[in-house]
Design an enzyme around this catalytic site. Structure first.
Site, PDB file in Angstrom:
ATOM      1  N   HIS A  86     -17.222  10.837 -69.491  1.00  0.00           N
ATOM      2  CA  HIS A  86     -16.061  11.096 -70.337  1.00  0.00           C
ATOM      3  C   HIS A  86     -16.482  11.071 -71.807  1.00  0.00           C
ATOM      4  O   HIS A  86     -16.164  11.972 -72.583  1.00  0.00           O
ATOM      5  CB  HIS A  86     -14.965  10.038 -70.106  1.00  0.00           C
ATOM      6  CG  HIS A  86     -14.164  10.232 -68.855  1.00  0.00           C
ATOM      7  ND1 HIS A  86     -14.712  10.121 -67.604  1.00  0.00           N
ATOM      8  CD2 HIS A  86     -12.847  10.525 -68.671  1.00  0.00           C
ATOM      9  CE1 HIS A  86     -13.754  10.336 -66.698  1.00  0.00           C
ATOM     10  NE2 HIS A  86     -12.621  10.581 -67.319  1.00  0.00           N
ATOM     11  N   GLN A  89      37.778  11.283 -50.766  1.00  0.00           N
ATOM     12  CA  GLN A  89      36.446  10.802 -50.414  1.00  0.00           C
ATOM     13  C   GLN A  89      36.408  10.353 -48.955  1.00  0.00           C
ATOM     14  O   GLN A  89      35.468  10.649 -48.215  1.00  0.00           O
ATOM     15  CB  GLN A  89      36.053   9.637 -51.332  1.00  0.00           C
ATOM     16  CG  GLN A  89      34.582   9.310 -51.321  1.00  0.00           C
ATOM     17  CD  GLN A  89      33.758  10.483 -51.812  1.00  0.00           C
ATOM     18  OE1 GLN A  89      34.103  11.131 -52.793  1.00  0.00           O
ATOM     19  NE2 GLN A  89      32.686  10.790 -51.119  1.00  0.00           N
ATOM     20  N   GLU A 138      28.474   7.123 -56.801  1.00  0.00           N
ATOM     21  CA  GLU A 138      28.250   8.562 -56.889  1.00  0.00           C
ATOM     22  C   GLU A 138      29.301   9.214 -57.802  1.00  0.00           C
ATOM     23  O   GLU A 138      28.973   9.994 -58.681  1.00  0.00           O
ATOM     24  CB  GLU A 138      28.345   9.147 -55.477  1.00  0.00           C
ATOM     25  CG  GLU A 138      28.072  10.627 -55.391  1.00  0.00           C
ATOM     26  CD  GLU A 138      28.348  11.172 -53.986  1.00  0.00           C
ATOM     27  OE1 GLU A 138      28.977  10.455 -53.172  1.00  0.00           O
ATOM     28  OE2 GLU A 138      27.957  12.313 -53.716  1.00  0.00           O
ATOM     29  N   HIS A 139      30.584   8.891 -57.562  1.00  0.00           N
ATOM     30  CA  HIS A 139      31.683   9.432 -58.366  1.00  0.00           C
ATOM     31  C   HIS A 139      32.462   8.293 -58.995  1.00  0.00           C
ATOM     32  O   HIS A 139      32.814   7.347 -58.301  1.00  0.00           O
ATOM     33  CB  HIS A 139      32.665  10.223 -57.495  1.00  0.00           C
ATOM     34  CG  HIS A 139      32.036  11.270 -56.634  1.00  0.00           C
ATOM     35  ND1 HIS A 139      31.828  11.104 -55.278  1.00  0.00           N
ATOM     36  CD2 HIS A 139      31.568  12.510 -56.934  1.00  0.00           C
ATOM     37  CE1 HIS A 139      31.265  12.199 -54.778  1.00  0.00           C
ATOM     38  NE2 HIS A 139      31.090  13.075 -55.755  1.00  0.00           N
ATOM     39  N   HIS A 180      35.702  12.698 -45.829  1.00  0.00           N
ATOM     40  CA  HIS A 180      34.381  13.275 -45.549  1.00  0.00           C
ATOM     41  C   HIS A 180      33.767  12.717 -44.274  1.00  0.00           C
ATOM     42  O   HIS A 180      33.238  13.452 -43.452  1.00  0.00           O
ATOM     43  CB  HIS A 180      33.410  12.996 -46.710  1.00  0.00           C
ATOM     44  CG  HIS A 180      33.465  14.020 -47.786  1.00  0.00           C
ATOM     45  ND1 HIS A 180      33.175  15.338 -47.571  1.00  0.00           N
ATOM     46  CD2 HIS A 180      33.780  13.929 -49.109  1.00  0.00           C
ATOM     47  CE1 HIS A 180      33.298  16.024 -48.701  1.00  0.00           C
ATOM     48  NE2 HIS A 180      33.680  15.191 -49.643  1.00  0.00           N
ATOM     49  N   ASP A 221      33.901  18.901 -57.021  1.00  0.00           N
ATOM     50  CA  ASP A 221      33.275  19.338 -55.766  1.00  0.00           C
ATOM     51  C   ASP A 221      33.148  20.851 -55.694  1.00  0.00           C
ATOM     52  O   ASP A 221      32.280  21.366 -54.996  1.00  0.00           O
ATOM     53  CB  ASP A 221      34.101  18.872 -54.560  1.00  0.00           C
ATOM     54  CG  ASP A 221      33.924  17.391 -54.283  1.00  0.00           C
ATOM     55  OD1 ASP A 221      32.898  16.827 -54.713  1.00  0.00           O
ATOM     56  OD2 ASP A 221      34.813  16.797 -53.640  1.00  0.00           O
TER      57      ASP A 221
END
Lengths: 429, 429
Positions: free
Chosen positions: A419, A258, A326-327, A261, A360
């Site tokens: 209506h 991670q 996220e993970h 990145h 991934d």
């Protein structure tokens, strides 16, 4: 790297600071982006050409506005065979997972005799932003393009900046494999504007997805409502929950996958064994030296890395839910038990043989996932992002007799006589 | 009212102008709203109290910050019995339709031995904006609150402005019936900020839905990403496709049921019979005089109303798809055949006995639908707006041996060595 222990008296405050840290750039590009959107909306391709010359340093009229299908096909054909097989395996598995996501239409008549239902259909056209430079990943092309095609999108358009005119052949190969219909050599907020409003050359699309820098993200946000967009993305993160039965170097590799990145990425380890935590900390140092991405990974780990010692894994779900990462990787004896208690996560990786990186690339589920605690309310990219649902209703006289009078009463109470009238005139009143 | 015929030489241009007309206020409130959001974020309840005094003219410390559950229960109990039954029928039917929408979890192992799946969960807390004044509709409360509760949202919070301290008992009754957990007497962009950021009194929520004025809509747009939101809503519209077998006054009533909402509403009729078109035009005049909402309905019809004569209904689907209307009513002999060709619509009302208004109240499907051509890419409100999906992946050694090497190849090609390493270290390499 921050080391915390849930036994420390100041733990709650320190952990709350970790949760609150957005790690996102505070640069305000809203006004710049608004001006670019307006410019492209008004001047179309002329604006697009000028902005591309300014930011990417090439003349589209000379370098070509589009990459043609034959160039993409050739890029795929020229791939090293191992890489081509790997890309094909990834595409096939992503396609299978997303095909199983396709929603079912509904059509039924209920006890009151009312026919009800819903029909799902793909959008007509989707645009996919593919960054140039460091973040130009073929896997990202597959993860965005394949769900659109599985959903049934007829026209899938890629925009991607090609600084100094150079294109990434791996990305073109992935575009070919995924079935992309058009590739335009434009990037930045102006490319997003072109997709949303259309220009002389580029027809507008209905939905725009894909990652990008702060300008691209702000352009998507400002165009939300003109088109559909995927979730606003921030720096990505992983939470690894691991016991002492793991090899420290494996967990260290997961944390660094991670961290490499981006310096704003975040890797967090929760463990119930302080000696194991020490060993992972050491292993991270050893592993770092072997990486050509060491500078980025080290910056991320030193600035944003966290190791949390807990007395017991019973404490982990509450921490994981607050982080809404996220993970989430769960490398324990009974990962299932912990997963059941984790309500907020983009994707969960179960057991000691499921490093996040398989997700991934080749596992099948989407790697476009909610970041920055957005897993509390949003989901990874799916076929649903490229589809929309139309509900339908059909009554006959008997059904209208049965439920119409209630609607008349409510319309009257809301002060909406037309209506009420549209129903009562059919009830023979 | 604009009368068009598809035979006219200038039809394509005239119709394109109808499609392009946004009917939305051009007022730019972005800067004002940004300042309000910042103020509430920094000063919490103090800001909320001051802004409420300024805009709604009452002191929350005196009038009360919350409407308590007992007040809502009493409002429900005090309803006229006919109205109470109508509200109960509506709630029951909305609940049944949305319960059938609940997505299914997935959990399977594929041929490569990879366990894959997805789990849907409700968000922890949702906020619902309910306008004060003209647009305070109990039906709107049901349509927003019930899907949230069906999804499984534990904490459902309503914010609603109470100008001069006055509350609408019908809306409180609907809140009771729908199971709303908290009702706060605050409105405007500041109330949306309070829901997103939280204040001393109001805990933050994860998702915000519900209609509002330009300030509320802009606040939701700016907070998108901090929380989830429903689609940006614009002026609403109906497209009626009707043949000469209909009674003109019924179709006129349907057109006016949309027009009476707001001067920016739009009603469009497509018919294949010019004499019927004339008759409907006349019937609209007759019907208008009977409405106490005549001023609004007439303003809408005269400014935005359109009647289109077509040579044949074969032309209708293309026109309907370009309009991508919120509501499409098909009052012809074979409504099904036309529906199949209409790709873009919020909701479709089939046949001569299904006036759109039954869908506003009691049919069951949601009446919160995409407006302003957004049906091209978005859907009506559903349980999915209050849920999110977590994917999961589990490999054993054999599965990692099978698909891991492909991931290693791709990670290497993308220049991400720690990604590759996290897999290869488990392959015994």
């Amino acid at each position: 790297m921050l080391r915390l222990s849930s036994n420390d008296p100041g733990f709650a405050e320190a952990f709350a600071r970790v949760v609150a840290d957005r790690r996102e750039s505070a640069v305000d590009v809203a006004a710049d982006v608004a001006a670019i959107l307006q410019d492209v909306r008004e001047r179309g391709d002329a604006a697009l050409g000028e902005l591309t010359a300014k930011f990417d340093g090439h003349d589209l009229d000379q370098s070509g506005w589009q990459v043609d299908a034959e160039t993409c096909r050739k890029a795929f054909g020229d791939l090293d065979p191992t890489l081509r097989s790997a890309l094909e395996l990834a595409a096939e598995r992503i396609r299978a997972y997303h095909a199983a996501q396709l929603p079912e239409d509904r059509d039924y008549t209920d006890a009151a005799g009312v026919r009800l239902g819903a029909t799902w259909r793909a959008v007509d056209a989707a645009g996919l932003y593919v960054p140039g430079g460091r973040a130009a990943y073929p896997s990202s092309m597959l993860m965005n393009a394949i769900p659109a095609k599985v959903a049934g999108v007829e026209r899938l358009v890629v925009v991607t900046p090609t600084p100094k005119g150079e294109v990434n052949p791996l990305v073109l190969a992935a575009a070919h494999l995924a079935g992309v219909d058009e590739v335009w050599r434009v990037g930045g907020a102006h490319a997003v504007a072109a997709l949303a409003y259309g220009t002389e050359r580029i027809s507008p699309v209905d939905v725009i997805t894909g990652p990008g820098n702060a300008w691209v993200a702000e352009a998507k946000r400002q165009l939300y409502g003109v088109v559909g967009i995927d979730m606003v993305a921030g720096p990505s993160e992983i939470l690894v929950i691991a016991d002492a039965q793991n090899e420290p170097r494996k967990i260290a590799a997961d944390l660094l996958s991670q961290a490499e990145h981006d310096p704003t990425s975040q890797s967090i380890l929760i463990t119930d064994d302080a000696a194991f935590a020490d060993a992972v900390e050491q292993a991270v140092e050893t592993e770092l030296t072997a990486l050509h991405t060491q500078a980025t990974a080290r910056a991320s780990w030193e600035t944003n890395g966290v190791i949390i010692d807990v007395a017991s894994f019973a404490e982990a779900p509450a921490l994981a839910n607050a982080l809404a990462a996220e993970h989430v990787e769960i490398a324990t004896d009974d990962p299932e038990a912990l997963m059941k208690q984790i309500r907020h996560a983009g994707s969960v990786f179960l057991g000691r043989m499921t490093p996040e990186a398989v997700g991934d690339y080749v596992a099948g589920p989407n790697h476009v996932l909610p970041t920055g605690r957005r897993a509390r309310f949003s989901s990874g990219l799916s076929v649903l992002d490229f589809m929309k649902r139309t509900s339908f209703i059909q009554l006959d006289s008997a059904a209208l007799e049965a439920i119409g009078p209630a609607a008349v009463a409510l319309a009257d109470a809301e002060g909406l006589p037309a209506h009420a009238r549209s129903i009562s005139v059919r009830l023979g009143q």
